[in-house]
Design an enzyme around this catalytic site. Structure first.
Site, short mmCIF file in Angstrom:
data_model
loop_
_atom_site.label_atom_id
_atom_site.label_comp_id
_atom_site.label_asym_id
_atom_site.label_seq_id
_atom_site.Cartn_x
_atom_site.Cartn_y
_atom_site.Cartn_z
N GLY A 16 -3.45 5.50 -27.26
CA GLY A 16 -4.57 4.77 -26.69
C GLY A 16 -5.80 5.64 -26.59
O GLY A 16 -6.58 5.54 -25.62
N SER A 125 2.48 4.56 -11.70
CA SER A 125 1.29 3.72 -11.61
C SER A 125 0.07 4.54 -11.25
O SER A 125 -1.07 4.07 -11.39
CB SER A 125 1.51 2.61 -10.57
OG SER A 125 1.80 3.18 -9.30
N ASN A 126 0.28 5.77 -10.78
CA ASN A 126 -0.83 6.62 -10.37
C ASN A 126 -0.39 8.08 -10.47
O ASN A 126 0.68 8.44 -9.98
CB ASN A 126 -1.23 6.28 -8.92
CG ASN A 126 -2.54 6.90 -8.51
OD1 ASN A 126 -2.67 8.11 -8.47
ND2 ASN A 126 -3.52 6.08 -8.19
N HIS A 156 -11.16 -1.60 -7.34
CA HIS A 156 -11.34 -0.93 -8.63
C HIS A 156 -12.60 -1.47 -9.32
O HIS A 156 -13.17 -2.48 -8.91
CB HIS A 156 -10.13 -1.15 -9.54
CG HIS A 156 -8.95 -0.30 -9.18
ND1 HIS A 156 -8.05 -0.66 -8.20
CD2 HIS A 156 -8.53 0.90 -9.65
CE1 HIS A 156 -7.12 0.28 -8.09
NE2 HIS A 156 -7.39 1.24 -8.96
N LYS A 160 -11.32 -3.60 -14.66
CA LYS A 160 -9.87 -3.42 -14.58
C LYS A 160 -9.17 -4.75 -14.84
O LYS A 160 -9.52 -5.77 -14.26
CB LYS A 160 -9.46 -2.85 -13.23
CG LYS A 160 -7.97 -2.54 -13.15
CD LYS A 160 -7.62 -1.76 -11.90
CE LYS A 160 -6.12 -1.52 -11.77
NZ LYS A 160 -5.59 -0.76 -12.92
N GLY A 166 -1.44 -1.50 -10.17
CA GLY A 166 -0.08 -0.99 -10.16
C GLY A 166 0.17 -0.08 -8.98
O GLY A 166 1.26 -0.08 -8.39
N THR A 167 -0.85 0.68 -8.58
CA THR A 167 -0.68 1.55 -7.42
C THR A 167 -0.48 0.75 -6.15
O THR A 167 0.38 1.08 -5.32
CB THR A 167 -1.91 2.47 -7.27
OG1 THR A 167 -2.06 3.25 -8.45
CG2 THR A 167 -1.77 3.38 -6.06
#
Length: 264
Positions: A16, A125-126, A156, A160, A166-167
């Site tokens: 990515g 997630s973070n 965010h 996003k 996810g966090t």
């Protein structure tokens, strides 16, 4: 006495590579002696600024490179599912920070589990060390404050994709593990909606260029406790992901937690 030679850097491939998070990874890796980006993968290679070779397919990239220690992945769920299997086929550790994996048709979580039978795998997630510390504090607070209402809020930037983050979902899961009485997640509120004692409130805000802010609020017994974290820029997560890649290589196959690697 001759000086000891520096250890060989961890050789990574970044997927990515045209995305914002992967761009941060490439920049952060360039400033570290313990990491070397040997290749990158992107759907649009021409948009990537990197000293390493840039390809469009991870399988071909891993086949072309003589030695790769880890793949670091920040993409989308369907790509993560594919890349996890590819990394396992090439016997390469796999680190991913892709979010929104739950319930996806490509079953990326299943792909991570399958890959972990062959190589070490870490999904977080973070990758902030601060969030890792916050999670420990939240678990302790949830266990120490039975019966208190719990609300989770995250903010965010306006681009996003997934909501809640996810966090935020990870923080909710941390609370739920300590508070089995909380069995429902209430995503926002509208109209007449008194609070259900068995719910966790979960709120997502999207605005401007906010990198990431998370707050967990405990309220009860005529008092409130607020635990929060704010990231100044994406470099925080990039450095953490690189730390994870360095710590993950040479470990036994299996699934690993970010906080677990930080303790070693």
């Amino acid at each position: 006495m001759a000086a000891e030679s520096a250890p060989e850097p961890t050789r990574i491939v970044v997927t990515g590579a045209s995305g914002r998070m992967s761009e941060e990874l490439l920049a952060a890796a360039g400033d570290r002696a313990d990491v070397q980006v040997v290749a990158a993968v992107a759907r649009t290679p021409g948009s990537v600024t990197a000293e390493a070779a840039v390809g469009t397919h991870l399988d071909a990239t891993l086949s072309d490179e003589a030695s790769v220690d880890a793949v670091v992945d920040f993409t989308v769920p369907e790509a993560t599912a594919e890349y996890a299997g590819t990394a396992a086929a090439h016997d390469v550790a796999f680190v991913t920070g892709t979010t929104g994996l739950e319930g996806h048709d490509a079953d990326p979580l299943g792909a991570l589990d399958e890959a972990s039978g062959s190589v070490p795998v870490l999904h977080a997630s973070n990758f902030s060390r601060g969030i890792a510390a916050l999670r420990g504090a939240i678990r302790k607070a949830a266990a120490s404050l039975p019966g208190y209402d719990v609300e989770v809020t995250e903010t965010h930037h306006n681009g996003k994709r997934d909501a809640p983050s996810g966090t935020a979902l990870t923080l909710v899961e941390d609370v739920e593990r300590e508070r089995p009485d909380l069995t429902a997640r209430q995503h926002g509120r509208a109209g007449e909606q008194p609070r259900d004692p068995g719910e966790i409130g979960l709120h997502a805000r999207r605005a401007g260029d906010v990198t990431g802010e998370h707050e967990v609020l405990f309220a009860g017994n005529r008092e409130t406790v607020s635990l929060s974290h704010a990231a100044g820029d994406r470099g925080v997560f990039a450095q953490g992901a690189l730390d994870a890649a360095v710590a993950l290589v040479d470990r036994d196959p299996g699934r690993y937690e970010f906080a677990e690697l930080l303790q070693d």
